[in-house]
Motif scaffolding. Structure first.
Motif, PDB file in Angstrom:
ATOM      1  N   PHE A 170      -5.227  12.130  16.313  1.00  0.00           N
ATOM      2  CA  PHE A 170      -5.377  12.886  17.415  1.00  0.00           C
ATOM      3  C   PHE A 170      -3.868  12.724  18.743  1.00  0.00           C
ATOM      4  CE2 PHE A 170      -5.325  13.205  22.245  1.00  0.00           C
ATOM      5  CZ  PHE A 170      -5.554  15.035  22.594  1.00  0.00           C
ATOM      6  N   TYR A 171      -3.281  11.655  18.646  1.00  0.00           N
ATOM      7  CA  TYR A 171      -1.974  11.062  19.314  1.00  0.00           C
ATOM      8  C   TYR A 171      -0.693  11.989  18.694  1.00  0.00           C
ATOM      9  CZ  TYR A 171      -3.835   8.833  22.750  1.00  0.00           C
ATOM     10  OH  TYR A 171      -5.584   7.883  23.722  1.00  0.00           O
ATOM     11  N   MET A 172      -0.592  11.825  16.969  1.00  0.00           N
ATOM     12  CA  MET A 172       0.814  12.387  16.127  1.00  0.00           C
ATOM     13  C   MET A 172       0.230  13.751  16.140  1.00  0.00           C
ATOM     14  SD  MET A 172      -0.588   9.182  12.951  1.00  0.00           S
ATOM     15  CE  MET A 172       1.171  10.359  12.033  1.00  0.00           C
ATOM     16  N   ALA A 173      -1.249  14.157  16.337  1.00  0.00           N
ATOM     17  CA  ALA A 173      -1.172  16.132  16.202  1.00  0.00           C
ATOM     18  C   ALA A 173      -0.135  16.317  18.071  1.00  0.00           C
ATOM     19  CB  ALA A 173      -2.426  16.542  15.939  1.00  0.00           C
ATOM     20  N   ALA A 174      -0.731  15.573  18.268  1.00  0.00           N
ATOM     21  CA  ALA A 174       0.253  15.882  20.315  1.00  0.00           C
ATOM     22  C   ALA A 174       1.584  15.632  20.341  1.00  0.00           C
ATOM     23  CB  ALA A 174      -0.443  15.477  21.426  1.00  0.00           C
ATOM     24  N   LEU A 175       1.920  15.253  19.777  1.00  0.00           N
ATOM     25  CA  LEU A 175       3.261  13.651  19.916  1.00  0.00           C
ATOM     26  C   LEU A 175       4.396  15.328  19.863  1.00  0.00           C
ATOM     27  CD1 LEU A 175       5.463  11.828  20.614  1.00  0.00           C
ATOM     28  CD2 LEU A 175       5.405  11.489  17.621  1.00  0.00           C
ATOM     29  N   PRO A 176       4.594  16.029  18.562  1.00  0.00           N
ATOM     30  CA  PRO A 176       5.436  17.732  18.078  1.00  0.00           C
ATOM     31  C   PRO A 176       5.293  18.370  19.636  1.00  0.00           C
ATOM     32  CG  PRO A 176       4.001  16.804  16.399  1.00  0.00           C
ATOM     33  CD  PRO A 176       3.685  16.103  17.759  1.00  0.00           C
ATOM     34  N   PHE A 177       4.223  18.519  20.378  1.00  0.00           N
ATOM     35  CA  PHE A 177       3.872  19.408  21.530  1.00  0.00           C
ATOM     36  C   PHE A 177       4.613  18.991  22.636  1.00  0.00           C
ATOM     37  CE2 PHE A 177       0.527  20.297  18.594  1.00  0.00           C
ATOM     38  CZ  PHE A 177       1.106  21.685  18.444  1.00  0.00           C
ATOM     39  N   VAL A 178       4.289  17.663  22.910  1.00  0.00           N
ATOM     40  CA  VAL A 178       4.903  17.070  24.519  1.00  0.00           C
ATOM     41  C   VAL A 178       6.773  16.617  24.175  1.00  0.00           C
ATOM     42  CG1 VAL A 178       5.066  14.518  25.058  1.00  0.00           C
ATOM     43  CG2 VAL A 178       2.886  15.747  24.020  1.00  0.00           C
ATOM     44  N   LEU A 179       6.678  16.391  22.459  1.00  0.00           N
ATOM     45  CA  LEU A 179       8.877  16.533  22.502  1.00  0.00           C
ATOM     46  C   LEU A 179       8.702  17.429  22.465  1.00  0.00           C
ATOM     47  CD1 LEU A 179       8.406  14.586  18.940  1.00  0.00           C
ATOM     48  CD2 LEU A 179       9.522  13.133  21.882  1.00  0.00           C
ATOM     49  N   VAL A 180       8.500  18.684  22.191  1.00  0.00           N
ATOM     50  CA  VAL A 180       8.731  20.304  22.279  1.00  0.00           C
ATOM     51  C   VAL A 180       8.940  20.555  24.194  1.00  0.00           C
ATOM     52  CG1 VAL A 180       8.853  23.115  21.998  1.00  0.00           C
ATOM     53  CG2 VAL A 180       8.678  20.957  19.852  1.00  0.00           C
ATOM     54  N   ALA A 181       8.038  19.843  24.633  1.00  0.00           N
ATOM     55  CA  ALA A 181       8.318  20.539  26.217  1.00  0.00           C
ATOM     56  C   ALA A 181       9.038  19.528  27.269  1.00  0.00           C
ATOM     57  CB  ALA A 181       6.561  19.710  26.795  1.00  0.00           C
ATOM     58  N   ILE A 182       8.939  18.300  26.557  1.00  0.00           N
ATOM     59  CA  ILE A 182      10.012  17.137  26.939  1.00  0.00           C
ATOM     60  C   ILE A 182      11.169  18.271  26.985  1.00  0.00           C
ATOM     61  CG2 ILE A 182      11.305  15.218  26.820  1.00  0.00           C
ATOM     62  CD1 ILE A 182       8.327  14.625  26.380  1.00  0.00           C
ATOM     63  N   MET A 223       0.624  -1.017   0.091  1.00  0.00           N
ATOM     64  CA  MET A 223       0.218  -0.065   0.055  1.00  0.00           C
ATOM     65  C   MET A 223       0.696   1.266   0.460  1.00  0.00           C
ATOM     66  SD  MET A 223      -2.420   1.309   3.178  1.00  0.00           S
ATOM     67  CE  MET A 223      -3.784  -0.442   2.067  1.00  0.00           C
ATOM     68  N   ARG A 224       0.691   2.415  -0.941  1.00  0.00           N
ATOM     69  CA  ARG A 224       1.768   3.270  -0.580  1.00  0.00           C
ATOM     70  C   ARG A 224       0.833   4.496   0.666  1.00  0.00           C
ATOM     71  NH1 ARG A 224      -0.644   2.198  -6.545  1.00  0.00           N
ATOM     72  NH2 ARG A 224       0.935   2.211  -7.407  1.00  0.00           N
ATOM     73  N   LEU A 225       1.895   4.583   0.350  1.00  0.00           N
ATOM     74  CA  LEU A 225       1.847   6.086   2.260  1.00  0.00           C
ATOM     75  C   LEU A 225       0.385   7.116   1.784  1.00  0.00           C
ATOM     76  CD1 LEU A 225       5.195   6.705   3.212  1.00  0.00           C
ATOM     77  CD2 LEU A 225       3.834   5.394   3.818  1.00  0.00           C
ATOM     78  N   ILE A 226       0.867   7.325   0.614  1.00  0.00           N
ATOM     79  CA  ILE A 226      -0.749   8.735   0.007  1.00  0.00           C
ATOM     80  C   ILE A 226      -1.421   7.880   0.526  1.00  0.00           C
ATOM     81  CG2 ILE A 226      -0.936   7.458  -2.110  1.00  0.00           C
ATOM     82  CD1 ILE A 226      -0.925  10.959  -2.807  1.00  0.00           C
ATOM     83  N   ASN A 227      -2.201   6.492   0.632  1.00  0.00           N
ATOM     84  CA  ASN A 227      -3.094   6.221   0.884  1.00  0.00           C
ATOM     85  C   ASN A 227      -3.402   5.471   2.340  1.00  0.00           C
ATOM     86  OD1 ASN A 227      -3.775   6.241  -1.662  1.00  0.00           O
ATOM     87  ND2 ASN A 227      -3.018   4.313  -2.590  1.00  0.00           N
ATOM     88  N   LEU A 228      -2.901   5.793   3.040  1.00  0.00           N
ATOM     89  CA  LEU A 228      -2.537   5.283   4.497  1.00  0.00           C
ATOM     90  C   LEU A 228      -3.117   6.824   5.367  1.00  0.00           C
ATOM     91  CD1 LEU A 228       0.834   3.505   5.257  1.00  0.00           C
ATOM     92  CD2 LEU A 228      -1.586   2.289   5.368  1.00  0.00           C
ATOM     93  N   ARG A 229      -4.595   6.204   5.961  1.00  0.00           N
ATOM     94  CA  ARG A 229      -5.068   7.303   6.656  1.00  0.00           C
ATOM     95  C   ARG A 229      -5.042   7.366   8.165  1.00  0.00           C
ATOM     96  NH1 ARG A 229      -7.659  11.614   3.604  1.00  0.00           N
ATOM     97  NH2 ARG A 229      -7.311  11.108   1.355  1.00  0.00           N
ATOM     98  N   PRO A 230      -4.706   8.038   9.235  1.00  0.00           N
ATOM     99  CA  PRO A 230      -4.742   7.540  10.631  1.00  0.00           C
ATOM    100  C   PRO A 230      -6.360   7.542  10.971  1.00  0.00           C
ATOM    101  CG  PRO A 230      -3.892   9.864  10.268  1.00  0.00           C
ATOM    102  CD  PRO A 230      -3.809   8.626   9.070  1.00  0.00           C
ATOM    103  N   GLY A 231      -6.674   6.797  12.155  1.00  0.00           N
ATOM    104  CA  GLY A 231      -8.127   6.403  12.183  1.00  0.00           C
ATOM    105  C   GLY A 231      -8.133   8.666  13.928  1.00  0.00           C
ATOM    106  N   ARG A 232      -8.858   8.536  14.070  1.00  0.00           N
ATOM    107  CA  ARG A 232      -9.384   9.548  14.912  1.00  0.00           C
ATOM    108  C   ARG A 232      -8.435   9.761  16.179  1.00  0.00           C
ATOM    109  NH1 ARG A 232     -15.376  12.015  15.480  1.00  0.00           N
ATOM    110  NH2 ARG A 232     -14.721  13.808  16.473  1.00  0.00           N
ATOM    111  N   GLN A 233      -8.268   8.506  16.765  1.00  0.00           N
ATOM    112  CA  GLN A 233      -7.525   8.217  17.702  1.00  0.00           C
ATOM    113  C   GLN A 233      -6.466   8.665  17.638  1.00  0.00           C
ATOM    114  OE1 GLN A 233      -8.278   5.189  20.030  1.00  0.00           O
ATOM    115  NE2 GLN A 233      -7.817   5.937  22.101  1.00  0.00           N
ATOM    116  N   LEU A 234      -5.774   7.905  16.552  1.00  0.00           N
ATOM    117  CA  LEU A 234      -3.882   8.137  15.964  1.00  0.00           C
ATOM    118  C   LEU A 234      -4.269   9.067  15.328  1.00  0.00           C
ATOM    119  CD1 LEU A 234      -1.882   6.163  15.886  1.00  0.00           C
ATOM    120  CD2 LEU A 234      -2.148   5.456  13.763  1.00  0.00           C
TER     121      LEU A 234
END
Length: 272
Positions: free
Chosen positions: A14-26, A1-12
């Motif tokens: 959310f975690y992916m969106a929060a990850l950069p903020f958490v890394l910056v805070a740490i 499957m191509r990366l362009i067709n991979l869509r994360p679920g709603r919960q995933l």
């Protein structure tokens, strides 16, 4: 499957969106602890407790000199300037955007002028505005208007030009005047795009506001940041920057919500 067709679920998602903020805070916490371990008086990366204490003092304790809560009075002063300027820019952009985009004669006369003025760096005009208009509120509001209006007019005019020509021809066939075409055909389709244009100008508008307040003001978020920088008060500067970012995000979110609730058809078309 191509990366362009991979869509994360709603919960995933959310975690992916929060990850950069958490890394910056740490990263910040670790960097702050390392610097404070070397020098407890280090001001570059203050501890979170120091920033919390500064916010408590600025936002929830009355200032002895002014008798006000500094953070809230600064926020109020900045928002009045910003919202006043954006209201002017939005109203004029809607009017001139439709006129320039819909009327070929207006496009011939104003199109090039709008394009050129949209390229002028507004901050370069700040000294001229202060000389001509003084150091009061009018110069600060004018800077934001000058910085945002030409870009919004240009964007809206391009959107009007992109409307299907068939719509305008059919409206004329049914006997619609230019005024009726502008109000009944162009305006309903351009309003959600006006919100998009306004959202894109929020960042520049805040930049112009902070710059104007930093140079000549006695209140406002930009004024406070540049006032305390002489004392290297990073425990005040960092929370103020975070607060400005939060305000800008809240404004953007509110505009997105208004667009989605008021023009649901536009959101569905764009999703396609």
């Amino acid at each position: 499957m191509r990366l362009i067709n991979l869509r994360p679920g709603r919960q995933l998602a959310f975690y992916m969106a929060a990850l950069p903020f958490v890394l910056v805070a740490i990263a910040y916490v670790l960097g702050s602890e390392a610097r404070l371990a070397e020098n407890p008086n280090d001001k570059l990366l203050p501890a979170l407790s120091s920033m919390a204490q500064a916010v408590k003092q600025m936002a929830f304790q009355v200032d002895a000199r002014t008798g006000s809560y500094l953070m809230w009075s600064d926020t109020f002063a900045s928002l009045v300037r910003l919202l006043s300027a954006l209201a002017i820019s939005t109203s004029l952009a809607l009017l001139f955007g439709i006129v320039v985009g819909l009327l070929p004669a207006a496009n011939a006369m104003l199109g090039a002028f709008v394009s050129v003025t949209s390229m002028v760096p507004p901050l370069a005009l700040l000294p001229i505005l202060f000389i001509v208009m003084g150091l009061g509120e009018n110069a600060k509001i004018a800077l934001i208007v000058i910085g945002t209006l030409p870009c919004m007019i240009r964007d809206l005019a391009m959107k009007v030009l992109e409307l299907p020509r068939e719509q305008l021809i059919k409206a004329q066939t049914l006997g619609a005047s230019t005024w009726q075409i502008a109000l009944r055909v162009v305006l309903p389709q351009i309003m959600p795009r006006l919100i998009d244009s306004l959202r894109l100008q929020l960042g520049p508008a805040w930049l112009f506001l902070i710059a104007a307040e930093a140079i000549a003001s006695d209140s406002g978020l930009g004024y406070r940041i540049f006032l305390v920088r002489r004392y290297l008060a990073m425990d005040v500067i960092i929370p103020y920057v975070a607060w400005i970012t939060l305000l800008a995000f809240a404004m953007d979110f509110a505009l997105r919500l208004i667009q989605r609730k008021t023009f649901p058809w536009f959101a569905s078309v764009r999703a396609e």
